[in-house]
Enzyme design. Structure first.
Site, PDB file in Angstrom:
ATOM      1  N   ASP A 253      85.995  71.292  78.253  1.00 13.48           N
ATOM      2  CA  ASP A 253      84.086  71.163  78.847  1.00 13.48           C
ATOM      3  C   ASP A 253      84.270  70.663  80.191  1.00 13.48           C
ATOM      4  O   ASP A 253      84.845  70.376  80.829  1.00 13.48           O
ATOM      5  CB  ASP A 253      83.200  70.051  77.719  1.00 13.48           C
ATOM      6  CG  ASP A 253      82.080  70.214  78.107  1.00 13.48           C
ATOM      7  OD1 ASP A 253      81.821  70.771  78.658  1.00 13.48           O
ATOM      8  OD2 ASP A 253      81.483  69.205  77.979  1.00 13.48           O
TER       9      ASP A 253
ATOM     10  N   LYS B  55      85.028  75.208  76.403  1.00 15.81           N
ATOM     11  CA  LYS B  55      82.919  74.599  76.704  1.00 15.81           C
ATOM     12  C   LYS B  55      82.882  75.316  78.281  1.00 15.81           C
ATOM     13  O   LYS B  55      83.505  74.448  78.796  1.00 15.81           O
ATOM     14  CB  LYS B  55      82.431  74.017  76.173  1.00 15.81           C
ATOM     15  CG  LYS B  55      80.890  74.235  76.261  1.00 15.81           C
ATOM     16  CD  LYS B  55      80.145  73.355  75.850  1.00 15.81           C
ATOM     17  CE  LYS B  55      80.147  71.850  76.301  1.00 15.81           C
ATOM     18  NZ  LYS B  55      79.701  70.836  75.627  1.00 15.81           N
TER      19      LYS B  55
ATOM     20  N   ASP C 298      85.570  64.740  74.344  1.00 12.97           N
ATOM     21  CA  ASP C 298      85.853  66.224  74.510  1.00 12.97           C
ATOM     22  C   ASP C 298      87.727  65.755  74.516  1.00 12.97           C
ATOM     23  O   ASP C 298      88.485  64.536  75.057  1.00 12.97           O
ATOM     24  CB  ASP C 298      85.893  67.192  75.260  1.00 12.97           C
ATOM     25  CG  ASP C 298      84.285  66.896  74.987  1.00 12.97           C
ATOM     26  OD1 ASP C 298      83.941  67.664  74.727  1.00 12.97           O
ATOM     27  OD2 ASP C 298      83.995  66.768  76.699  1.00 12.97           O
TER      28      ASP C 298
ATOM     29  N   ASP D 195      84.487  66.570  69.408  1.00 15.46           N
ATOM     30  CA  ASP D 195      83.636  67.712  70.591  1.00 15.46           C
ATOM     31  C   ASP D 195      84.502  68.791  70.318  1.00 15.46           C
ATOM     32  O   ASP D 195      84.719  69.250  69.596  1.00 15.46           O
ATOM     33  CB  ASP D 195      82.457  67.027  71.675  1.00 15.46           C
ATOM     34  CG  ASP D 195      81.395  67.842  72.170  1.00 15.46           C
ATOM     35  OD1 ASP D 195      80.608  67.917  71.693  1.00 15.46           O
ATOM     36  OD2 ASP D 195      81.068  67.221  73.117  1.00 15.46           O
ATOM     37  N   ASP D 196      84.348  68.747  72.513  1.00 16.50           N
ATOM     38  CA  ASP D 196      85.003  70.132  72.565  1.00 16.50           C
ATOM     39  C   ASP D 196      86.426  69.892  72.835  1.00 16.50           C
ATOM     40  O   ASP D 196      86.907  68.649  73.154  1.00 16.50           O
ATOM     41  CB  ASP D 196      84.398  71.049  73.497  1.00 16.50           C
ATOM     42  CG  ASP D 196      82.543  70.840  73.458  1.00 16.50           C
ATOM     43  OD1 ASP D 196      82.438  71.929  72.551  1.00 16.50           O
ATOM     44  OD2 ASP D 196      82.317  70.850  74.094  1.00 16.50           O
TER      45      ASP D 196
END
Length: 530
Positions: A370, A411, A342, A366-367
């Site tokens: 997170d 997220k 992330d 990914d994010d």
């Protein structure tokens, strides 16, 4: 830069106008220094009492005045104690933020320089005829002639290394590191040391200046628990002036033990450098009460900057808390399985009170952010994200993608564990999946005045909990927003078509940090004001 100097009688009244100078900013401030002789105190220079004083343990040393927030200073007055007038020889006035010299000269008295915004100012005595005795270190916004009202500056033109007349003396309170530094060097600007050596030698509250260039490193830079600053005087790891230090760990293999910097200490302040190509996190923040400012983490093999416990198995009472991540950027972090890297994370084992402000996460595999929790470790502490931006997460800058990546902007949970996070005045733009998602966090989060545009699946995705939503705007969501919680008419959700606010948010995204570090975002050339 201008200077006036005179040997001062500490009992005499100044001949210039106190009204022109303004109030003495040192009163009520803090003080520190390199050393103090027996029976003297740093605080004596800011107590307004000319009969008390500070002396270094030898004939040279540094005395500093510091504040909790920036002050504009253009004049200082150094008053020597009775019986020691004339002892001070050569000196420098140094901007602590980057080591640049504001003024230099000989003899105590009144010293003026360009108005400068700062939180700590150093008076460095480089020679003396006998042990100095500084009775008062006064600081003023004005000047004796009534000036000092011009726009304050932050020095960005530090003196060159080959100018020996303007270099603070090396000590364990001010050390210089460079890509070509030697572990055995004294750490002066002329003879810089290595980063690892500087960290091992620096005193609590001291400053390590990183010279520009690429530091090719193969092992983690470790700052263990107990290697701490103090609550009133953080230990600093700063880029020198406007130079650009890059800590490059490309020699590391991808491995969870191979972080770039592992910060286990408390009360540190990082500022102005890049960490790249680490075999795991670029920076692990495992201590508390730290500030990470204007740092870039990129191309690391796990999350760029992660807040989580430093020691495996540490109880929640020891999890990192009250850290501020400020005006930082994290991008193009990617791991080999494409599901862990992330931009920023405070997950699994982070404590209370961690804050991200004016931060940007983009093009991570990914994010963007997170805040994941899992049943094995239980709830993390509440996190605040404010005035920040996540965009294009799930796709690297080179167009690369990974099917396992979650690809969210923000997220905010995991495994049905309730944590009451706060996200305000923040933007999610064209992330691969959701802009903002509860991710199975059934808590009562505060989600206010955020903007979410053209995210792949949903701009806002909250299927459970009692979160409070106010003033949020959604435009061009991939699918209709899902909102469960306390929502009122101040929100504009995407229910299949755009609301009226969206007309202000068409076009491409651009962003920058202004001179104070505030994040400025434009969409279609228009500044976004949330």
């Amino acid at each position: 830069m201008s200077m006036t100097m005179a040997a001062a009688d500490p009992a005499a009244s100044p001949s210039y106008s106190a009204q022109a100078l303004g109030p003495n900013l040192s009163l009520g401030a803090g003080a520190d220094g390199t050393s103090k002789a027996g029976g003297t105190s740093y605080g004596n220079v800011i107590d307004g009492n000319a009969s008390t004083y500070w002396s270094p343990s030898g004939t040279t040393g540094r005395i500093s005045v510091k504040w909790g927030s920036a002050q504009t200073v253009s004049t200082i007055v150094i008053k020597e104690a009775a019986g020691a007038v004339g002892n001070i020889g050569n000196w420098q006035v140094v901007y602590n933020g980057n080591g640049s010299v504001l003024a230099s000269g000989t003899g105590a008295g009144t010293i003026t320089f360009a108005a400068t915004s700062l939180t700590k100012i150093n008076f460095v005595i480089t020679s003396a005829s006998a042990t100095p005795r500084v009775a008062e270190f006064e600081t003023y916004a004005g000047t004796p002639d009534g000036g000092g009202t011009e726009e304050p500056t932050t020095p960005d033109d530090p003196t060159t290394p080959d100018d020996p007349g303007t270099t603070p003396p090396p000590s364990s309170d001010a050390l210089y590191a460079a890509p070509n530094g030697s572990a055995s060097a004294d750490g002066s600007i002329a003879n810089p040391t290595t980063l690892a050596s500087a960290i091992s030698r620096i005193n609590p509250g001291g400053t390590i200046y990183l010279r520009g260039g690429t530091y090719n490193l193969s092992t983690t830079i470790d700052i263990p628990p107990g290697k701490d600053g103090t609550s009133g005087n953080r230990t600093e790891l700063f880029a020198y002036g406007t130079e650009k230090p890059v800590l490059n760990f490309s020699a590391q293999a991808e491995n969870s033990a191979n972080r770039g910097i592992a910060l286990g200490g408390d009360w540190w302040h990082f500022k102005g450098f890049v960490v790249e190509h680490a075999g795991d996190n670029g920076i692990l923040v495992g201590g508390s009460n730290n500030v990470i400012e204007r740092v870039v983490t990129r191309h690391n093999a796990d999350t760029g900057l992660q807040i989580a416990r430093y020691t495996a198995g540490a109880p929640s009472s020891e999890w990192p808390a009250n850290n501020l991540i400020l005006s930082a950027e994290s991008h193009d972090n990617v791991d080999s399985d494409g599901e862990d890297a992330d931009g920023f994370a405070a997950k699994l084992t982070s404590g209370d009170g961690n804050v991200f402000r004016f931060c940007v996460a983009h093009n991570n595999i990914d994010d963007g952010w997170d805040l994941y929790t899992k049943s094995d470790t239980g709830p993390i502490g509440e996190v605040t994200i404010e005035d920040s931006l996540a965009y294009d997460n799930g796709t690297l800058s080179n167009g690369g993608q990974a099917g396992a990546g979650d690809r969210n902007g923000f997220k905010l949970g995991g495994e049905d564990i309730a944590v009451d996070h706060t996200v305000v005045r923040t933007i999610a733009f064209e992330n691969g999946k959701h802009g903002f998602t509860y991710n199975s966090n059934p808590g009562s989060m505060t989600i206010s005045n955020n903007l979410s545009i053209r995210n792949g699946e949903r701009n806002f995705n909250f299927d459970a909990g009692s979160s409070v939503f106010r003033g949020n705007t959604s435009c061009d969501s991939g699918s209709n927003d899902r909102i469960v919680g306390n929502s009122d008419g101040s929100n504009q959700w995407d229910t299949g078509s755009n609301g009226s606010r969206c007309s202000a948010y068409s076009g491409s995204l651009s962003w920058s940090f202004n001179s104070s570090g505030t994040l400025v975002v434009t969409i279609g050339g228009n500044v976004v004001d949330l």
